[in-house]
Enzyme design. Structure first.
Site, PDB file in Angstrom:
ATOM      1  N   SER A  42       0.816  -1.209   0.000  1.00 46.46           N
ATOM      2  CA  SER A  42       0.000   0.000   0.000  1.00 46.46           C
ATOM      3  C   SER A  42       0.854   1.265   0.000  1.00 46.46           C
ATOM      4  O   SER A  42       1.887   1.345   0.670  1.00 46.46           O
ATOM      5  CB  SER A  42      -0.913   0.007   1.224  1.00 46.46           C
ATOM      6  N   LYS A  91     -15.012  -3.341   2.551  1.00 50.56           N
ATOM      7  CA  LYS A  91     -15.808  -2.116   2.423  1.00 50.56           C
ATOM      8  C   LYS A  91     -17.274  -2.345   2.775  1.00 50.56           C
ATOM      9  O   LYS A  91     -17.886  -1.539   3.484  1.00 50.56           O
ATOM     10  CB  LYS A  91     -15.671  -1.554   1.011  1.00 50.56           C
ATOM     11  N   ASN A 125     -15.570   3.467   2.520  1.00 51.27           N
ATOM     12  CA  ASN A 125     -14.125   3.251   2.540  1.00 51.27           C
ATOM     13  C   ASN A 125     -13.434   4.197   3.505  1.00 51.27           C
ATOM     14  O   ASN A 125     -12.216   4.156   3.652  1.00 51.27           O
ATOM     15  CB  ASN A 125     -13.524   3.413   1.138  1.00 51.27           C
ATOM     16  N   ASP A 152     -14.294   7.177  -2.198  1.00 50.37           N
ATOM     17  CA  ASP A 152     -13.960   6.639  -3.523  1.00 50.37           C
ATOM     18  C   ASP A 152     -14.831   7.267  -4.607  1.00 50.37           C
ATOM     19  O   ASP A 152     -14.405   7.392  -5.756  1.00 50.37           O
ATOM     20  CB  ASP A 152     -14.153   5.124  -3.552  1.00 50.37           C
ATOM     21  N   GLY A 205     -16.623  -6.266 -12.328  1.00 49.93           N
ATOM     22  CA  GLY A 205     -16.589  -6.449 -10.890  1.00 49.93           C
ATOM     23  C   GLY A 205     -17.936  -6.150 -10.267  1.00 49.93           C
ATOM     24  O   GLY A 205     -18.742  -5.403 -10.837  1.00 49.93           O
ATOM     25  N   SER A 206     -18.170  -6.740  -9.088  1.00 50.14           N
ATOM     26  CA  SER A 206     -19.448  -6.517  -8.414  1.00 50.14           C
ATOM     27  C   SER A 206     -19.268  -6.243  -6.928  1.00 50.14           C
ATOM     28  O   SER A 206     -20.209  -6.335  -6.158  1.00 50.14           O
ATOM     29  CB  SER A 206     -20.359  -7.739  -8.597  1.00 50.14           C
ATOM     30  N   GLY A 254     -17.507  -3.663  -3.670  1.00 50.31           N
ATOM     31  CA  GLY A 254     -17.732  -2.292  -3.253  1.00 50.31           C
ATOM     32  C   GLY A 254     -17.230  -1.268  -4.238  1.00 50.31           C
ATOM     33  O   GLY A 254     -17.893  -0.253  -4.498  1.00 50.31           O
ATOM     34  N   GLY A 299      -5.417   3.846 -11.723  1.00 46.47           N
ATOM     35  CA  GLY A 299      -6.127   4.277 -10.533  1.00 46.47           C
ATOM     36  C   GLY A 299      -5.404   5.248  -9.624  1.00 46.47           C
ATOM     37  O   GLY A 299      -5.930   5.580  -8.559  1.00 46.47           O
TER      38      GLY A 299
END
Length: 399
Positions: free
Chosen positions: A13, A56, A77, A93, A117-118, A120, A230
């Site tokens: 991170s 999330k 988030n 976000d 994607g499904s 958060g 991102g």
């Protein structure tokens, strides 16, 4: 103030660096297994939290109060423990992704958008695109497909593959956004979808920021489709999170300043050029001046195989050596913030371009042919001018 990031795997991170640039508070990484999350949220030592994959939606359930954006998306988030001990949840976000689209000049109104994607992150992306007027379809990795019209989600039946290879009904998509972790470090090189299925694409986004250019984005670049990773979203949401933590307002100009700094620090400097053109020497000098680590693909090969590159070529031939070279480049290309020297012939294999470019900007070092050393270089024993002529177009394409 005690702040941090809650997630399952956080070793890579960049959030602590971001928050050090934004605010004057402690920021810690909290790696927790699913069974420990509830106790940590209720009793842990924290004042403000960011929450990442896969917690999330779980964090949402522990909030006593929610921002309008968190309510609309069904996930959070960013958490703030208020003075009475209650937990306030926000979805920063949303701001981050909308900022990414606007910064890249994406006009979504009336466009068909496909979101991969499904979880958060996907819910947030869908909400932003829907609020910007797009017609949104999302696809999960278990092959569930749904589309949103007017805010209502309707299930579509008939998908039985997890690789999205039956999406021909949505080939009119103009915007595609990857909100899955497919292709993120250290699983570089994987892509959730083949963009050639979608001839009308105007923009491709990927919420992943490490690598800077995922396989999905590299394909978009190759096809000439505008695209973005991102990092903008990461920085923008961190700015909004900091505002939630501190109760202050931060100028939006900070997003661009920090984005540029992060991008510069994360991106590799990659050196290509003819054998003996000085790549290793220049890499070492650059690394010292820029306080970076110097990496060398030839050194990586030699350390792994226990003999010099010249010996490997003489013993196994050039073709097998190139295989070893690509393996070394695949490992080095995943790194961030390094100066990487490559072998002179790495450009002869096209797949090495993506491996080097995924996290790097590539520079071609040029040196007069008659100044190139030959000693200890079996591939340089022949006609160097002819070698240069064969490789010139490859160097130009990579750089």
């Amino acid at each position: 103030m005690r702040c941090g990031l809650l997630g399952k795997t956080l070793v890579y991170s960049h959030s602590p660096t971001l928050h050090r640039l934004l605010g004057d508070y402690d920021y810690t990484l909290f790696e927790k297994q699913p069974e420990a999350v509830a106790d940590f949220l209720q009793s842990g030592t924290w004042d403000g939290l960011n929450v990442t994959i896969p917690y999330k939606k779980m964090a949402y359930a522990f909030c006593d109060a929610l921002s309008p954006t968190a309510k609309a998306t069904g996930n959070v988030n960013t958490l703030l423990r208020q003075q009475d001990g209650s937990i306030f949840g926000d979805n920063t976000d949303y701001f981050g992704f909308r900022y990414l689209l606007e910064k890249n000049g994406v006009f979504a109104a009336g466009k068909r958008a496909l979101v991969l994607g499904s979880g958060g992150a996907s819910a947030t992306v869908c909400a932003v695109l829907r609020d910007m007027g797009a017609r949104v379809t999302f696809v999960s990795r278990n092959a569930e497909i749904a589309h949103t019209e007017g805010g209502n989600i309707q299930q579509l039946i008939g998908m039985d593959r997890t690789t999205y290879d039956r999406l021909s009904a949505y080939k009119d998509a103009q915007i595609i956004v990857n909100a899955t972790p497919v292709g993120t470090y250290p699983e570089n090189g994987r892509s959730p979808i083949d963009l050639e299925m979608f001839p009308n694409l105007e923009f491709v986004g990927d919420l992943i920021y490490n690598p800077a250019r995922t396989a999905l984005l590299l394909q978009a670049e190759a096809l000439g489709i505008p695209c973005a990773g991102g990092l903008y979203m990461l920085v923008a949401q961190a700015k909004r999170s900091c505002e939630v933590f501190t109760g202050t307002t931060i100028d939006e100009g900070e997003i661009l300043r920090i984005y540029r700094r992060m991008r510069q620090e994360m991106e590799n400097i990659v050196l290509i050029g003819m054998p003996g053109s000085g790549k290793s020497t220049v890499a070492a000098s650059l690394a010292e001046k820029l306080d970076r680590i110097a990496l060398d693909s030839d050194a990586e090969i030699e350390e792994k195989n226990g003999m010099s590159c010249a010996q490997l070529i003489e013993k196994h031939g050039e073709a097998e050596f190139r295989e070893l070279e690509s393996e070394a480049i695949a490992a080095l290309g995943k790194r961030s913030g390094a100066v990487i020297a490559t072998g002179g012939g790495c450009v002869t294999r096209e797949e090495n371009y993506d491996l080097l470019h995924q996290n790097g900007i590539i520079f071609w070092l040029k040196r007069n042919i008659d100044q190139l050393p030959r000693e200890g270089r079996p591939l340089s024993a022949g006609d160097l001018a002819a070698m240069y002529d064969r490789r010139k177009a490859c160097y130009e394409r990579f750089a």
